[in-house]
Design an enzyme around this catalytic site. Structure first.
Site, mmCIF file in Angstrom:
data_model
loop_
_atom_site.group_PDB
_atom_site.id
_atom_site.type_symbol
_atom_site.label_atom_id
_atom_site.label_comp_id
_atom_site.label_asym_id
_atom_site.label_seq_id
_atom_site.Cartn_x
_atom_site.Cartn_y
_atom_site.Cartn_z
ATOM 1 C CD GLU A 1 37.469 60.628 10.297
ATOM 2 O OE1 GLU A 1 36.541 59.864 10.631
ATOM 3 O OE2 GLU A 1 37.547 61.820 10.671
ATOM 4 C CE LYS B 1 34.645 58.162 15.344
ATOM 5 N NZ LYS B 1 34.149 59.253 14.481
ATOM 6 C CB CYS C 1 36.943 61.547 14.021
ATOM 7 S SG CYS C 1 36.085 63.103 13.653
#
Length: 549
Positions: free
Chosen positions: A297, A365, A423
């Site tokens: 990331e 995300k 994440c």
């Protein structure tokens, strides 16, 4: 003295709980400590004489667990006021609410109108139902934080954790909390069993015999449940899990903290060198290049698609996009995408490049870190000014809305459809369940936890994420900035990994299994729903019985 003892029970429970969660001394935690961790809290609640007392004791316990196990949230630089401060406050408040709820069946009464032996549900069972609901509630929604749960403590007991493909992780919450409540109830009943009084609260002899009988019955039920759980776990672990294909994969862990370094030149250059080494390893092992390269990331600083031309010429001496083209392998790389430049709306994204270096698209995300990645009310100027004055920032990421999957062509023929949770999204069953139901064959998670600076933070994130592989009986790849980078099989077992906080790369042949429909993938969080229904019915039944002649 009694109040001091009550506070000690709650605090001692928090200490055991925190020691059971992945920490600096026990990297993968301790299920043995975890299964006993709530017994002191239960005993404190059993001796509680008011709703306020039960509320404060439970709030204290969960607050201490949060601070002791998630202390590393304080390293989130300027965001620590929210990541540690606000999350600790929120966790404590949630704990107080559920503690008040627990008192109705678990706490004592100065002048009870309905004895425990006459209650429609055993206090220990009620405690387990409510605690399961609590762990679900704190792990769901905008403010969700699934850390600091019994689920984390269970990781090392593979025979037990296999049930999450049926119950989700909430089955573990229920089994562990019920056992702890039974231990606490046993200690609570112990003076009665030796003929001692309990501070003017000893039930009549017939009621005491009934209490012991119901306690034995509930204990026998727990034993039956754990035996079935272990048998099921043994069957799953003993099965021949035969992959239907393999995806030759390179994972890169550059170990560069993007907050400290600034810019992406050094992270890209280190990642390129690490990639070259792993690709050479793949060539030596298979005679061909890998099928996929995964960086972590937050590697690319400039937003796509408008920065695509920039990366055709930067950084020197090996610009990123020409480098991908020269490797001739699809890449997954963490970066950012533009939602609305005029409104300063950007998404934290996983970018996909094909083997020709062409930018194919992104996954944005969806589950953002509250008050760090997403700020409620940031669209209002007065909110931005207030945040700027307090912590020096006033905006965050824009959440994604699309369940985007990518198809990776295999050198051996065929393809693999991958999803790219980013994440801490791999800690959330609803996100991964939606991606799996959309057709994902392999979860490919990219993460940057380097800011935490602690081994325990890395292992805690991994432990929670590992359950996603079991829930959907699929393979999970975690390619992180600094750890814990691993490949997890459908049994939740690590089949490849890299050390923490080291620049490293790994070539591995990732097994891909036939997609299957697990109970959990089909029906989702049915366990907390059942717990809620049973708890409500118990409250209604008790009220009706209390009011009847």
């Amino acid at each position: 003295m009694r109040r001091i003892l009550q506070v000690f029970y709650a605090s001692f429970s928090a200490i055991i709980f925190s020691a059971a969660i992945q920490n600096e001394l026990l990297p993968f935690g301790s299920p043995f400590l975890g299964i006993f961790a709530l017994a002191p809290l239960y005993l404190a609640l059993r001796n509680s004489t008011s709703y306020l007392e039960s509320s404060l004791l439970t709030g204290l316990q969960v607050l201490l667990v949060h601070l002791m196990s998630s202390f590393w949230l304080g390293f989130f630089r300027d965001f620590a006021i929210f990541t540690l401060g606000a999350s600790a406050l929120g966790t404590g408040v949630i704990g107080m609410v559920f503690g008040c709820y627990l008192h109705y069946f678990v706490g004592r009464r100065k002048s009870p109108t309905l004895s425990g032996s006459d209650a429609p549900i055993h206090p220990a069972l009620f405690f387990a139902l409510v605690w399961t609901m609590y762990e679900w509630a704190k792990s769901t929604g905008f403010l969700a934080y699934p850390w600091g749960t019994l689920v984390m403590t269970a990781y090392r007991w593979s025979l037990v954790t296999q049930i999450v493909d049926i119950t989700g992780t909430w089955g573990l919450s229920f089994l562990f909390s019920l056992f702890a409540a039974l231990v606490g109830e046993g200690l609570y009943l112990l003076p009665s069993s030796t003929g001692l009084s309990r501070m003017k609260c000893l039930e009549p002899m017939a009621g005491t015999r009934t209490a012991f009988r119901s306690y034995r019955q509930l204990t026998a039920t727990w034993i039956a449940l754990i035996v079935l759980t272990v048998l099921y776990g043994g069957w799953q672990l003993g099965r021949d899990w035969i992959p239907v294909k393999h995806m030759e994969t390179v994972m890169v862990q550059q170990n560069i903290d993007s907050w400290v370094v600034g810019g992406d030149t050094l992270p890209i250059q280190i990642s390129q060198d690490l990639t070259d080494a792993a690709v050479e390893e793949c060539l030596a092992a298979t005679g061909d290049k890998p099928d996929l390269v995964v960086w972590s990331e937050s590697v690319l600083s400039y937003t796509f698609p408008e920065s695509e031309s920039y990366y055709h010429h930067n950084p020197d001496p090996r610009p990123f996009i020409p480098y991908v083209e020269s490797v001739g392998v699809p890449f997954v790389v963490g970066g950012a995408t533009t939602v609305n430049r005029e409104e300063r709306m950007y998404s934290n994204s996983a970018l996909y490049f094909d083997s020709d270096g062409e930018y194919e698209g992104f996954y944005a995300k969806m589950q953002l870190v509250p008050f760090a990645e997403v700020i409620p009310g940031a669209q209002y100027q007065w909110v931005r000014k207030l945040l700027d004055a307090i912590v020096g920032f006033s905006s965050g990421w824009t959440p994604g809305t699309a369940l985007t999957l990518f198809s990776v062509p295999l050198k051996s023929g065929g393809q693999v459809r991958i999803s790219l949770p980013i994440c801490f999204e791999d800690a959330f069953p609803p996100v991964c369940r939606a991606l799996y139901r959309a057709g994902s064959e392999v979860f490919v998670n990219i993460t940057n936890d380097s800011w935490s600076m602690t081994n325990s933070a890395e292992y805690q994130h991994f432990a929670i994420a590992s359950y996603r592989a079991i829930e959907y009986r699929t393979t999970l790849i975690r390619s992180t900035n600094s750890g814990y980078s691993v490949v997890v099989d459908p049994r939740g077992q690590v089949i490849a990994d890299m050390p923490l906080f080291e620049a490293a790369s790994l070539y591995t042949s990732v097994p891909v299994y036939q997609r299957t429909t697990t109970v959990y993938s089909l029906v989702g969080d049915w366990v907390p729903a059942i717990c809620f229904v049973l708890a409500i019915l118990s409250l209604i039944a008790k009220e009706r019985k209390r009011r009847s002649p």
